[in-house]
Design a protein around this motif. Structure first.
Motif, short mmCIF file in Angstrom:
data_model
loop_
_atom_site.label_atom_id
_atom_site.label_comp_id
_atom_site.label_asym_id
_atom_site.label_seq_id
_atom_site.Cartn_x
_atom_site.Cartn_y
_atom_site.Cartn_z
N ARG A 272 40.62 43.04 84.10
CA ARG A 272 39.64 43.98 83.55
C ARG A 272 39.16 43.56 82.17
NH1 ARG A 272 41.74 48.40 80.38
NH2 ARG A 272 43.93 48.12 79.85
N THR A 319 42.40 45.30 100.25
CA THR A 319 41.78 44.59 99.13
C THR A 319 40.35 44.20 99.39
OG1 THR A 319 42.63 42.48 99.98
CG2 THR A 319 43.99 43.64 98.35
N ARG A 424 38.26 51.61 93.33
CA ARG A 424 38.97 50.42 92.88
C ARG A 424 38.49 49.18 93.62
NH1 ARG A 424 43.34 54.20 92.50
NH2 ARG A 424 43.89 53.83 94.66
N ARG A 425 38.18 49.30 94.88
CA ARG A 425 37.67 48.16 95.64
C ARG A 425 36.30 47.74 95.12
NH1 ARG A 425 38.21 50.56 101.50
NH2 ARG A 425 36.83 48.82 102.01
N GLN A 427 35.25 48.23 92.15
CA GLN A 427 35.46 47.69 90.81
C GLN A 427 35.93 46.24 90.88
OE1 GLN A 427 38.69 49.24 88.33
NE2 GLN A 427 37.18 49.64 86.73
N ARG A 428 36.78 45.92 91.86
CA ARG A 428 37.19 44.53 92.02
C ARG A 428 35.99 43.65 92.36
NH1 ARG A 428 41.99 46.81 94.33
NH2 ARG A 428 41.07 46.79 96.40
N ARG A 431 34.12 43.04 89.19
CA ARG A 431 34.78 42.07 88.32
C ARG A 431 34.49 40.64 88.77
NH1 ARG A 431 35.18 45.40 84.29
NH2 ARG A 431 36.93 46.85 84.35
#
Length: 495
Positions: A272, A319, A424-425, A427-428, A431
């Motif tokens: 992050r 993931t 969260r997925r 956000q990955r 990134r």
């Protein structure tokens, strides 16, 4: 300071609140009439129901009534509730309302403490934010750098914007960082670079960037202080400052020693911080290939820990980003497994089951008689020809109930859905996109340096090979994690 609390709550899918603009304070000559009217009505109702008395409001065992506390006791009670993680909406509502009543006799530092406790409880009270903005502007010179960061962090978290307050805070922070005391008798320990903790600077810059407020003089002061304290700064603090500078389109001036010191802090950093730093370095036109090399290598190392070939099938699917193709998810879910379902007999005879992928990428097996995507079936009416008609759906839009007459299961395609996991997925995936965007800066920096100095000797083969290998590993890792969504990025970014 609750900066970590706000960042963690945002990282776990915190709700997005609408922006609240606080206008400049103007005197209302009729305000005393409204106040007198409401107080008379409240006292009149209190004759039989005791509104505002000791038997009203929250009744928590071991906790006093916030609406009856003096300023000092109110601050101490709010701090104790913050430490014990008290979750009671009525309690925090009364804390905010009592602060509005006592704002004139409370110290500005106590107001910062109250805001910090409300931030930890995630209780947004716009009337409090609007009311105390005037007191904060008038007493801004009494705040330390940490208290200013706490207040701005709360306003940024609750998305409340006051232009006059932001201007006053920016000037105050500039005076603190540039060692310009207001008087000659006050304590000078809160001035200068030694009083500016790097994490405090990161919280300040993030708050100003979140509220879209830019003050060049303050950012230049932050730039100079960060150069002096780079050796004792954590990589996360420097990364957040650089990201704020990139979002505000403010140049960050630093010598090569600064970037080399930052490069030494890269190993072991979190994703992050790595990916936004690569993107910020590109926007800030940082031409240091060694920094990009270290960032890219660390990103590759982190991505390889999430490779599908090293994880179980269930963890691999979890993931996957939300924008992955359904076919890729189904291949990963059913690799090496044979699924045979018994065919459901129909009127015309047994038929083979058919797999269908719904919008949430949950693979389910349905028969031809249960399929809802086949919107046309044939029905014979006597001796006449077959008449096509649409199959009824499982949900009746008129009655707003499950349509049991459709002949199929009541709820055929629902599956558990976790919004936090989906956040969260996504956000990955963001990134990885930031890392790819930042990695492109290395290619541009190398190309610009080659064009600017054509007579300079080029790097040896041993130095050029690692950059190319990191580039390929980054793209391969991103492609393995995100399926076919990064094929176009791979074609563009590969030399």
């Amino acid at each position: 300071m609750a900066s970590d609390n706000s960042s963690s709550s945002q990282g776990q899918g915190a709700r997005v609140v609408p922006r609240y603009y606080i206008n400049a304070w103007e005197k209302n000559p009729y305000k005393w009439q409204h106040h007198k009217y409401h107080r008379v009505r409240q006292r009149h109702r209190g004759k039989w129901c005791y509104i505002g008395g000791p038997l009203s409001g929250v009744q928590l065992p071991g906790w006093p009534e916030p609406s009856l506390l003096p300023p000092r006791a109110l601050v101490d009670t709010a701090q104790r509730a913050q430490v014990e993680r008290l979750e009671d909406k009525v309690f925090w509502q009364q804390v905010a309302e009592r602060t509005v009543q006592l704002r004139d006799i409370m110290d500005v530092g106590d107001l910062a403490v109250i805001l910090d406790t409300l931030l930890t409880a995630n209780h947004r009270h716009t009337h409090l934010m609007k009311t105390i903005s005037r007191e904060l502007i008038e007493d801004v010179d009494k705040l330390s750098l940490v208290e200013a960061a706490v207040i701005l962090n709360a306003y940024a978290h609750f998305n409340c914007v006051s232009e006059l307050m932001l201007e006053a805070f920016a000037k105050h922070v500039t005076r603190l960082l540039r060692e310009q005391p207001y008087t000659t008798v006050e304590d000078t320990d809160r001035y200068g670079s030694m009083a500016a903790d790097p994490q405090t600077l990161a919280v300040l810059c993030k708050a100003f960037a979140s509220l879209h407020f830019k003050d060049s003089e303050m950012l230049k002061a932050v730039n100079s202080v960060l150069l002096e304290r780079i050796e004792e700064s954590a990589f996360g603090s420097v990364a957040e400052v650089l990201t704020a500078f990139a979002e505000l389109n403010e140049p960050f001036e630093a010598p090569i020693e600064f970037w080399m010191a930052l490069r030494d802090k890269v190993p072991g950093s979190q994703m992050r911080f790595l990916c936004p730093t690569m993107r910020a370095a590109q926007h800030l036109a940082v031409a240091e290939p060694a920094l990009y090399e270290a960032l890219g290598q660390e990103v590759v190392t982190s991505l390889q820990g999430l490779r599908p070939d090293t994880l179980p099938v269930e963890d691999t699917v979890s993931t996957m980003p939300a924008f992955a193709e359904p076919q890729l998810v189904s291949r990963l879910l059913y690799t090496g497994e044979e699924h045979h379902e018994e065919a459901v007999p129909s009127a015309d005879g047994p038929e083979e089951p058919r797999e269908e992928v719904d919008d949430s990428f949950q693979v389910v097996a349905v028969s031809q008689d249960q399929a809802v995507v086949d919107d046309v079936i044939e029905e014979e009416e006597g001796d006449g020809p077959a008449v096509p008609r649409k199959r009824r759906w499982w949900y009746n839009a008129v009655t707003r109930k499950m349509d049991s007459a459709s002949g199929g299961p009541e709820v055929p395609y629902f599956a558990p859905w976790n919004p936090d996991e989906r956040f969260r997925r996504n956000q990955r995936g963001a990134r990885v996109a930031q890392a790819l965007e930042g990695w492109d800066a290395l290619q541009r920096a190398v190309a610009d340096s080659a064009r600017s100095s054509p007579s300079a000797p080029g790097p040896p083969a041993s130095e050029g090979a690692p950059a190319k290998s990191v580039d390929e590993e980054l793209l391969d890792s991103a492609g393995a994690l995100n399926g076919c969504c990064f094929d176009f990025v791979t074609d563009i970014a590969r030399p």
